[in-house]
Design an enzyme around this catalytic site. Sequence first.
Site, short mmCIF file in Angstrom:
data_model
loop_
_atom_site.label_atom_id
_atom_site.label_comp_id
_atom_site.label_asym_id
_atom_site.label_seq_id
_atom_site.Cartn_x
_atom_site.Cartn_y
_atom_site.Cartn_z
N SER A 299 1.02 -0.79 0.10
CA SER A 299 0.38 0.13 -0.66
C SER A 299 1.00 1.57 -0.09
CB SER A 299 -1.22 -0.01 1.58
OG SER A 299 -0.54 -0.09 2.29
N THR B 273 -2.53 2.98 2.93
CA THR B 273 -1.92 4.48 2.76
C THR B 273 -1.40 3.84 4.29
OG1 THR B 273 -3.71 5.46 1.56
CG2 THR B 273 -1.85 6.62 3.32
N THR C 7 1.74 6.79 0.41
CA THR C 7 0.77 5.83 -0.23
C THR C 7 0.93 5.67 -2.30
OG1 THR C 7 -1.44 5.01 -0.33
CG2 THR C 7 -1.11 7.61 -0.90
N ARG D 117 -4.31 9.37 -11.57
CA ARG D 117 -5.09 9.52 -10.15
C ARG D 117 -4.41 10.21 -9.02
NH1 ARG D 117 -6.33 7.21 -5.22
NH2 ARG D 117 -8.42 7.60 -4.91
N VAL D 118 -5.25 10.96 -8.78
CA VAL D 118 -4.12 11.52 -7.70
C VAL D 118 -5.25 11.13 -5.90
CG1 VAL D 118 -3.62 13.33 -6.36
CG2 VAL D 118 -2.94 12.72 -8.25
N GLY D 119 -4.64 11.03 -5.17
CA GLY D 119 -5.92 9.91 -4.16
C GLY D 119 -6.19 11.29 -3.11
N ASP D 120 -6.99 11.27 -1.67
CA ASP D 120 -6.51 12.23 -0.45
C ASP D 120 -4.87 12.85 0.05
OD1 ASP D 120 -6.38 9.04 0.24
OD2 ASP D 120 -6.66 10.32 2.03
N THR E 278 -5.88 7.66 6.08
CA THR E 278 -6.66 5.92 4.92
C THR E 278 -7.73 5.87 4.51
OG1 THR E 278 -6.57 4.24 6.04
CG2 THR E 278 -4.19 5.09 6.30
N GLY E 279 -7.54 5.04 3.60
CA GLY E 279 -9.21 4.65 2.86
C GLY E 279 -9.21 5.20 1.54
N GLY F 41 -9.98 8.21 -0.73
CA GLY F 41 -9.25 9.19 -1.19
C GLY F 41 -10.66 10.16 -1.55
#
Length: 354
Positions: free
Chosen positions: A89, A209, A227, A237-240, A260-261, A263
């Site tokens: 992760s 993450t 992460t 794609r970009v997460g949080d 985490t989770g 995003g």
Amino acid sequence: MPRAINRRLFLGRTAGVGVGALFARAVGLEARSNPGGIGRVPILVTSHSNQTGQRAAEQAWELLSAGGSALDAVELAANVIEVDPEDTSVGYGGLPNENGVVQLDASVMDGATYNAGAVASLEGIKNPSSVARLVMERTDHVLMVGPGALALAKSFGFEEEDLMTERSRARWLEWRENRSESDDWGPPDHLKDRAEARIGGEPAFHYGTVNVLAVDASGDVAGITTTSGLSWKIDGRVGDSPIIGAGLYVDNDVGAAGATGRGEDVIKSCASYFMVERMRAGRTPQQACEDALEMIRRRYERLNLDFMPGEKFVALNRDGDYGCAWSYESRGLPQMTARDSGGLTVYEGVQFGA
Ligand code: GLY
């Protein structure tokens, strides 16, 4: 992984309460049973409770207990976790995007200087959190992405490497051979169907993450979130995790929080900023984590009562108290690791909605 909150359980928990309690719930002040972790400053916590997370906390504690800064401690701990090839992760060995390319996201925030740095879609560098620190300390920017972030890292001597391990490549090849309607593409109204399609199913996606948060002996607070992001994500794609206020927030007067989770929902809800603001308003770190999950649940209430994204939140206040909560229904209680002068603690938080 989005999941259904057991609505009956949730209603059952709140049924029969008086107007005062209903008001309290409406503003997120519901009394909860778990008081949260009580620590002592200096302290470092991480959302990872596995052996690598514990080892990272122990190594960072050596630095913190010798008078090191919270910023150096969180970077050291994050680096230990990022290079673990078994961790799919984060960093090296993290699961790739749909094209088989590992794209890393990371952020760092330093309460002492009210400064932050982040990288997104960074390829080929094992320690993205250290590159985020470079953005924070060696540029006048906060967020750098893709090739620009890689060029920055290389200009400071970071080595470009293949981040795929045998394990992560095997998992990606297996996914590619079995890919189906459960990929990330969807029509404009896919959210409702998506929520229903994923209820009760085995996670086809992986959102792991790590967050590392610390308060040092001077009372300064720092945090990192790092992460490999959502597995099999669409290229770019970009997460949080690299979004300050979403995957991480730090305020020297209050404390720090990380997510985490899934995003996408953490970005829309500015969850880490929300948790820090809840702590500023007097909530404990444990309560702040639960408040953030409740806030997200309420945002989806009018769209789909049965939808709740999979999230895990951790928080630490400047006094050394900490907490965590998650919305995963079938995984028992969430855990996190804390290290202070009292030793190493694996703390169990709250499963929201249970
Ligand atoms: N929370 C990690 C991600 O969604 O990318």
